[in-house]
Every structure is written in structure tokens, then in C-alpha cells.
Design a protein around this motif. Structure first.
Motif, short mmCIF file in Angstrom:
data_model
loop_
_atom_site.label_atom_id
_atom_site.label_comp_id
_atom_site.label_asym_id
_atom_site.label_seq_id
_atom_site.Cartn_x
_atom_site.Cartn_y
_atom_site.Cartn_z
N UNK A 178 0.83 -1.21 0.00
CA UNK A 178 0.00 0.00 0.00
C UNK A 178 0.87 1.27 0.00
N UNK A 179 1.89 1.28 0.85
CA UNK A 179 2.79 2.42 0.87
C UNK A 179 3.52 2.56 -0.46
N UNK A 180 3.90 1.44 -1.07
CA UNK A 180 4.55 1.47 -2.38
C UNK A 180 3.65 2.13 -3.42
N UNK A 181 2.35 1.79 -3.40
CA UNK A 181 1.41 2.37 -4.37
C UNK A 181 1.30 3.88 -4.17
N UNK A 182 1.23 4.32 -2.90
CA UNK A 182 1.10 5.74 -2.62
C UNK A 182 2.33 6.50 -3.12
N UNK A 183 3.51 5.97 -2.82
CA UNK A 183 4.74 6.63 -3.26
C UNK A 183 4.88 6.60 -4.78
N UNK A 184 4.47 5.51 -5.40
CA UNK A 184 4.54 5.41 -6.86
C UNK A 184 3.67 6.48 -7.52
N UNK A 185 2.44 6.62 -7.06
CA UNK A 185 1.54 7.62 -7.64
C UNK A 185 2.05 9.03 -7.37
N UNK A 186 2.58 9.27 -6.17
CA UNK A 186 3.09 10.60 -5.82
C UNK A 186 4.27 10.98 -6.70
N UNK A 187 5.20 10.07 -6.90
CA UNK A 187 6.39 10.37 -7.70
C UNK A 187 6.04 10.49 -9.18
N UNK A 188 5.06 9.71 -9.63
CA UNK A 188 4.68 9.79 -11.03
C UNK A 188 4.00 11.13 -11.34
N UNK A 189 3.27 11.68 -10.37
CA UNK A 189 2.55 12.93 -10.57
C UNK A 189 3.43 14.14 -10.31
N UNK A 190 4.28 14.07 -9.27
CA UNK A 190 5.01 15.25 -8.81
C UNK A 190 6.52 15.18 -9.02
N UNK A 191 7.02 14.08 -9.51
CA UNK A 191 8.45 13.96 -9.75
C UNK A 191 9.11 12.98 -8.79
N UNK A 192 10.18 12.35 -9.24
CA UNK A 192 10.90 11.37 -8.42
C UNK A 192 11.56 12.04 -7.22
N UNK A 193 11.65 11.27 -6.11
CA UNK A 193 12.38 11.77 -4.95
C UNK A 193 13.88 11.76 -5.24
N UNK A 194 14.56 12.73 -4.66
CA UNK A 194 16.02 12.68 -4.68
C UNK A 194 16.45 11.70 -3.59
N UNK A 195 17.24 10.71 -3.97
CA UNK A 195 17.65 9.67 -3.01
C UNK A 195 19.17 9.58 -2.95
N UNK A 196 19.61 8.97 -1.86
CA UNK A 196 21.03 8.71 -1.68
C UNK A 196 21.20 7.26 -1.24
N UNK A 197 22.07 6.56 -1.91
CA UNK A 197 22.27 5.13 -1.61
C UNK A 197 23.05 5.01 -0.31
N UNK A 198 22.44 4.35 0.68
CA UNK A 198 23.06 4.17 1.99
C UNK A 198 22.86 2.75 2.47
#
Length: 469
Positions: A178-198
Motif C-alpha cells: 500500500x505504501x509502495x502504491x502511494x509513493x509510486x503515484x506521488x512520484x509519477x505525478x510530482x516527480x521522483x524523490x532525490x535519493x542517496x544510496x546508503x
């Protein structure tokens, strides 16, 4: 055939050919005119966006509503775009295919712990209604199919793959969908998150390694592992930093994102199945242990209950015997107390009776005394009232005597006010004859009255007059 006949035939054929050419030219002109007219107009339908490019004048027009529009024939190109598009990656539940613009295979993703899975998903997009953004989109992609293949499909797959790197496989399949779906829709609409590999510590369940101390190849163990994950970066306000969204430049909106049942790879699926079986066995074993403990505790409680019941029975018998004796003693005591109370009551009743009689006598005496005093006060009040009324009457009489003439005039006035209205319509007629006695003489008798009346009647008849009654 002679020469004149041949000449006439040739002339006739020439005339027929000339007329046929005229008719064919007229038909061709009519068909061309119809074709030209049909090429000069086109219709638009609801649910589509039309981009009309005029190569002759170099203009571009955009139509989003249904209607009839003019175009330059032979020099205009009309490009059609669906205003809403659905991309279906993989079959949905129960193998049912969704009616969509594109039917594609599931998106294959790799999680942070290197496990892979195939995720069926459906994305629905909608074009902008802004003509400028539509023109910019058309300049970039030139056609509807190129827009879908080069932008929407690639962007949807890219966001899905990138979002999956923010989860581990076990985390995803154990409640993270469920959280994956929310984040997927958010990033698809508003842009990918900036991430750092840790590297982060992740507690997960995995198959235990077979060793000298472990010969069970299916045993699972919980352990903490260091896993590389893409951690979302945040700004000073605590909001997620984002990369520019390629859909924003063209005003394309994401209207809906649905996720089907993900399909894990074989190793991850086996791990999840074994973990589920072992968890179920552990739950069963724990339940069996709890049941055994409960049964043992129940048996012990039953013995304690029997023992307590026997003790209670013996105690109850002892208490019943004591209660029986106490009852007898209590009844005798209560009877003696009742007799004493009865005698005290009789004595108190006698005393109260005497006191009551005394109080009645005293009350009667007080009442008689009060009545006598009241009679005295009443007589005094009557006397005083009589004296006061006499004084008032005396004052009235003295006032009347002092103004006797005024008083008599007021009386005459009151009599006149009553009599004059009553005598208003009264007429007094004087009699012609009067029968009466002189002053000081004896009264006239009835015989004398009747005799006088008879004489007056005779006189009336003889003179023809009417004697008043």
C-alpha cells in the motif's frame, strides 16, 4: 459507302466525342469541387484533442471540443490525440485483461536486497487542456503513438523500478504494497524523490546456513543485515526533495494508479512460503503449549475447587449449628426484651394519657380566657364604633342646621330633577264639576257622590255635553 456519307459519319462522331469530353470534364470538375470542399473541413469529436498544422501559412491550431472546422486543403495535416490514456502492464487479477490503450507485460523490478518481482500495474493519464502545452508536446513527439511509447510507457516503468529500490523484497511482500502504491503515484505525478544510496540495518528472516550445528536446510532464522537502500533526501522544511517531472512540461496529469497482485521470483517466493509455514507451525506449537498449560491449570483448579468445596461444606455445617444455637438464644432474648418493651409501653401510654388530659384542661381554660378577652375587646370596639358614628351624624346634622336654606334648596332641586322629566308629557284637565265638602265640614258620603253624578249625567244628556270622568 460514298464520300459524303463518310464525311457525315465523321462529323457525327466528332460531335459525340466533343459532347462526351464536355460531360466528362463537367463530372470531373464536380468531383474535384466536392473533394475540395470535403478537404476544406473536418469534424472533431468529444474525448480527443486535434492539432492542425497548416504547412502553407505555418500556423498550428488546437481543438479540444467537438465541432466543424475549416482547414486549408492539401496543405493541412490533422493529428489526433486521445485526451485520456490507459497503460496496462500485465494482466490483472483472475487473468482479466483491462481495456486500455496499450497492453504490456508486467514491470520487472529489483528490490534493495537484490530480490526481483514482476508487478502488474495500470496507469491512467490525461492530456492538458492548455493549447500551448499541447503544441509543445506535439513539437516534441509529433504523434500520439510516439507520445505513448517514448514518454508515458518509459516514464511509468522508470518510476516503478526506482520506487521498488526503496524497499526490500520481504518488506514489500509483508505489508509494504500500500505504501509502495502511494509513493509510486506521488512520484509519477510530482516527480521522483532525490535519493542517496546508503547502507541500513534491516531485520529479516532468511534460510539458516547448513553447518555442523544445523543440518536442517529449511530452518529459518532472524538476523540483522546491512542492505543498500535508496534513502529519500529532505529539505530544511522536512519535505522530500524531488527531481523535475517530465510530464509537467506538457501538463499531463496522472489520474489513477492501480497495482495488481505482485509476482515474486522463485527464491523469494520459496522463502516467504517457508516462513509462512514455519510461522504457522510455531503458532500451532505455541497454541498447543498454551492449551496444555491451560488444561493443567484447569485440573489443578478443579482439585482446589473440590478441596475448597469440602472445607466450605464442613465450615457451613459448623456455622449452621452455631447459628441454630444463636437463634434460640436470640429468640429468648428478643422475647424478654419484647415483654419489657410492652410493659414500658403501657406505662408510657398511661403517663401520656394523664399528660394529654392535663394539656386538654389547660387548653380549654386558655380558650375560655381568650374568648372572654375577645368579647370584652369586641364590646369596646362596638361602643367606640357607635360613638364615632354618632359623632359623624351629629356633625352632619349641625352642618345641615347651619345651612338649612341651602339644604332645602338641594332637596327641592333633587325632587325637581326626578319629577320634571316624568311629567314632561302629562296633561292636566280641570273638571267641570267638583263634589266636595267645605273646610271643617264632615266628609261627603258615597250616596251624596252618586246622587251628584246622576244629576250631572241628566244635565249632560239634556244639554248634549260630555261630562268628564
Amino acid at each position: 459507302m460514298d464520300a459524303p456519307a463518310i464525311s457525315r459519319t465523321e462529323k457525327l462522331l466528332s460531335a459525340v466525342l466533343n459532347n462526351l469530353k464536355k460531360y466528362l470534364l463537367a463530372i470531373a470538375s464536380s468531383l474535384f469541387a466536392v473533394f475540395l470542399a470535403m478537404s476544406s473541413f473536418f469534424t472533431t469529436e468529444l474525448g480527443y484533442t486535434y492539432v492542425v498544422q497548416d504547412t502553407l501559412f505555418g500556423t498550428i491550431r488546437v481543438f479540444t471540443e467537438p465541432g466543424l472546422h475549416f482547414k486549408v486543403p492539401f496543405f493541412s495535416n490533422v493529428y489526433t490525440y486521445n485526451q485520456a490514456m490507459t497503460l496496462s502492464f500485465g494482466n490483472q487479477e483472475s487473468g482479466e485483461k483491462i481495456k486500455s490503450t496499450r497492453q504490456l507485460s508486467e514491470v520487472e523490478v529489483q528490490f534493495a536486497d537484490t530480490y526481483t518481482a514482476r508487478i502488474p500495474a495500470t496507469f491512467r493519464f490525461r492530456l492538458s487542456a492548455d493549447p500551448e502545452k499541447i503544441v509543445a508536446m506535439h513539437r516534441e513527439f509529433r504523434s500520439y503513438d510516439n507520445l505513448i511509447d517514448s514518454l508515458l510507457i518509459k516514464n511509468a516503468k522508470n518510476v516503478t523500478v526506482v520506487t521498488a529500490t526503496q524497499y526490500t523484497g520481504e518488506e514489500f511482500f509483508q505489508g509494504g504494497l500500500n505504501k509502495f502504491k502511494v509513493q509510486l503515484e506521488d512520484q509519477l505525478q510530482n516527480g521522483l524523490y532525490e535519493t542517496e544510496r546508503q547502507q541500513v540495518e534491516v531485520e529479516q528472516t532468511d534460510l539458516a546456513a547448513v553447518s555442523s550445528t544445523n543440518d536442517d536446510g529449511d530452518r529459518l532464522e532472524r538476523k540483522v543485515q546491512l542492505v543498500w537502500k535508496n534513502i529519500i533526501l529532505q529539505d530544511s522544511a522536512g519535505q522530500a526533495k524531488r527531481i523535475a517531472n517530465p510530464l509537467d512540461a506538457y501538463g499531463i496529469q496522472v489520474r489513477q494508479v492501480t497495482i495488481g497482485r505482485p509476482l515474486p521470483e522463485k527464491r523469494l517466493d520459496e522463502l516467504l512460503v517457508k516462513k509462512k509455514d514455519l510461522v504457522a507451525k510455531r503458532i500451532t506449537a505455541i497454541q498447543a503449549q498454551e492449551t496444555a498449560r491451560a488444561e493443567a491449570k484447569t485440573a489443578q483448579l478443579e482439585k482446589e475447587i473440590e478441596k475448597a468445596r469440602a472445607i466450605q461444606d464442613a465450615q457451613r455445617s459448623k456455622e449452621l449449628a452455631i447459628i441454630s444455637k444463636q437463634k434460640e438464644v436470640e429468640m429468648e432474648r428478643q422475647q424478654a426484651e419484647l415483654e419489657t418493651v410492652r410493659k414500658e409501653k403501657e406505662k408510657a401510654v398511661a403517663v401520656l394519657e394523664k399528660q394529654k388530659q392535663l394539656e386538654i384542661s389547660v387548653a380549654e381554660r386558655d380558650i375560655q380566657k381568650a374568648n372572654a378577652e375577645a368579647a370584652t375587646y369586641a364590646a369596646k370596639a362596638i361602643r367606640e364604633q357607635g360613638l364615632a358614628e354618632a359623632e359623624v351624624a351629629k356633625a352632619h346634622l349641625l352642618a345641615k342646621q347651619a345651612a338649612r336654606d341651602i339644604y332645602m334648596a338641594e332637596i327641592q332641586r333633587d325632587i325637581a330633577q326626578v319629577m320634571y322629566p316624568a311629567l314632561k308629557d302629562v296633561t292636566i284637565d280641570m273638571p267641570d264639576y267638583y263634589v266636595g265638602a267645605d273646610a271643617g265640614a264632615s266628609p261627603v258620603s258615597s250616596l251624596e257622590v252618586f246622587t251628584s253624578l246622576g244629576a250631572m249625567e241628566q244635565l249632560r244628556r239634556s244639554s248634549g255635553q260630555t261630562i268628564p270622568q
